[in-house]
Design a protein around this motif. Structure first.
Motif, PDB file in Angstrom:
ATOM      1  N   PRO A 150      -1.519 124.618 -44.924  1.00 53.98           N
ATOM      2  CA  PRO A 150      -2.688 124.612 -44.037  1.00 53.98           C
ATOM      3  C   PRO A 150      -2.410 125.153 -42.641  1.00 53.98           C
ATOM      4  O   PRO A 150      -3.266 125.801 -42.034  1.00 53.98           O
ATOM      5  N   GLY A 151      -1.199 124.901 -42.122  1.00 59.04           N
ATOM      6  CA  GLY A 151      -0.889 125.329 -40.760  1.00 59.04           C
ATOM      7  C   GLY A 151      -0.917 126.828 -40.552  1.00 59.04           C
ATOM      8  O   GLY A 151      -1.048 127.290 -39.407  1.00 59.04           O
ATOM      9  N   CYS A 152      -0.789 127.600 -41.620  1.00 55.59           N
ATOM     10  CA  CYS A 152      -0.804 129.059 -41.484  1.00 55.59           C
ATOM     11  C   CYS A 152      -2.131 129.569 -40.943  1.00 55.59           C
ATOM     12  O   CYS A 152      -2.201 130.672 -40.388  1.00 55.59           O
ATOM     13  N   GLU A 153      -3.190 128.788 -41.111  1.00 58.32           N
ATOM     14  CA  GLU A 153      -4.505 129.183 -40.603  1.00 58.32           C
ATOM     15  C   GLU A 153      -4.643 128.900 -39.118  1.00 58.32           C
ATOM     16  O   GLU A 153      -5.584 129.372 -38.481  1.00 58.32           O
ATOM     17  N   THR A 154      -3.712 128.132 -38.569  1.00 55.74           N
ATOM     18  CA  THR A 154      -3.848 127.644 -37.195  1.00 55.74           C
ATOM     19  C   THR A 154      -2.908 128.338 -36.217  1.00 55.74           C
ATOM     20  O   THR A 154      -3.299 128.660 -35.099  1.00 55.74           O
ATOM     21  N   VAL A 155      -1.651 128.577 -36.649  1.00 58.09           N
ATOM     22  CA  VAL A 155      -0.641 129.102 -35.739  1.00 58.09           C
ATOM     23  C   VAL A 155       0.198 130.177 -36.411  1.00 58.09           C
ATOM     24  O   VAL A 155       0.285 130.244 -37.645  1.00 58.09           O
TER      25      VAL A 155
END
Length: 397
Positions: free
Chosen positions: A19-24
């Protein structure tokens, strides 16, 4: 052709799992990598179970999941489950191994220039208490521990060789197998800090020849924080009495006696983060499902690409050492403090970290460095992220 096909890794699916790939844009994997969704689900799921039925009851219900962690880590390292202790972090795992080594006045500890700060502090404390001495083996021409110099330093007073596999402040990968050959030939205990190497490259403790190895869950294994483990070779376990014991590590046999466990769990303590431990097991299984050779191939490809682009950038100087390099890329920027660059990139949702002299004082002092920027890539990162990182950095230089 076959080898290339075997090493291909579906990074698109890895990003979908994360999920973090969409954020940072996350180039701080040597600090703490982004957890995949299934690791997050495992941790949160156990915490929810504890909230619903109670902590002890949840642990009793999840015995199989907890025991699975020992098998997963043993598979990862190429050892037996009874040689694994699950400990709350890599530093404490390393401590439990190191402080178990019986040292006395005149004994010698051999280490390297790139040894991690926490480890060296422990060396200094034990040396002060026991009269043992610390001797730093010089680097070779590549900036890694010199194997000829290590061999020359061996005598009957050397009781421990302890090195860091991958330095915290750069791409250096020390020749751990060669060090293992020296230790084996001399019959000397060998402790390897593999905090930065486990999870980003294949690690086999039998090939390396180490007697003890410590690692963390939060870095390249992509597990939760507050998790780690210690490998101790079965043949040396009985030689090593942990610095402290409890009812996990030992049995209170009678009023005046106790028996220490015969396996590596003598280095554990009773109270533990079961949610984190289960998450660690899921993270290790996830890494194994990709294959460590494929992970290393992908990471080195991205790191080489990043180094190539940074080396062509005006005002940027690479600070990596070693004949073999890994996914950690260190550099400095002319007339800019690393902390300033880190903050500016953070404002653009780009993560990296700063390594200070506290982490590797011997190396940093020798090179006249007070701190360096550290960009560490993982297999879920992309070539496009390397381009964006370098383009953004160039606008700040």
């Amino acid at each position: 052709m076959g080898k290339s096909r075997d090493l291909r890794l579906n990074w698109q699916r890895a990003r979908q799992d994360t999920p973090g790939c969409e954020t940072v844009l996350h180039f701080n994997n040597a600090g703490a990598a982004l957890m995949p969704q299934l690791v997050l689900d495992a941790v949160v799921g156990h915490l929810q179970l504890e909230a619903q039925i109670g902590g002890y009851e949840a642990a009793a219900q999840q015995v199989e999941a907890v025991e699975r962690v020992y098998d997963a880590v043993a598979t990862l390292l190429g050892c037996q489950r009874q040689e694994i202790a699950l400990i709350e972090n890599a530093t404490r795992a390393w401590d439990m191994g190191f402080y178990s080594v019986p040292l006395k006045k005149g004994d010698r500890i051999l280490t390297g220039v790139s040894e991690y700060g926490s480890n060296f502090i422990a060396f200094l404390q034990v040396a002060r208490k026991t009269g043992a001495t610390i001797e730093v083996i010089p680097n070779d021409e590549f900036g890694q521990i010199s194997i000829p110099k290590l061999r020359q330093a061996i005598d009957e007073r050397v009781k421990l060789i302890a090195i860091t596999h991958v330095a915290t402040n750069g791409g250096l990968v020390n020749p751990a197998v060669d060090v293992g050959n020296v230790a084996k030939d001399a019959g000397i205990l060998y402790l390897l800090d593999a905090c930065q190497s486990v999870g980003q490259m294949p690690i086999n403790v039998n090939e390396i020849g180490c007697d003890m190895l410590s690692a963390t869950g939060r870095k390249y294994l992509r597990g939760p924080r507050g998790t780690g483990f210690l490998y101790v070779r079965e043949g040396v376990i009985e030689q090593l009495e942990p610095p402290f014991l409890d009812m996990q590590a030992a049995e209170w046999a009678s009023k005046d006696t106790f028996r220490i466990r015969a396996d590596a769990r003598r280095f554990e303590n009773w109270e533990t983060n079961y949610a984190g431990k289960i998450g660690l097991g899921v993270a290790v299984d996830y890494a194994l499902s990709w294959g460590l050779a494929a992970i290393e191939h992908r990471i080195r490809h991205l790191a080489d690409r990043l180094r190539d682009q940074l080396s062509d950038m005006d005002g940027v100087k690479l600070q990596d050492l070693g004949q073999k390099k890994c996914g950690i890329v260190s550099f400095t920027v002319e007339e800019k403090e690393p902390s300033e660059i880190k903050q500016l990139l953070s404002e653009k949702k780009i993560n990296l970290s700063v390594s200070s002299a506290q982490g590797t004082r011997l190396d940093m002092d020798a090179r006249g460095l007070t701190s360096v920027l550290r960009a560490s890539v993982h297999y879920y990162n992309t070539e496009a992220e390397v381009e964006r990182f370098c383009t953004t950095l160039a606008s700040l230089v």
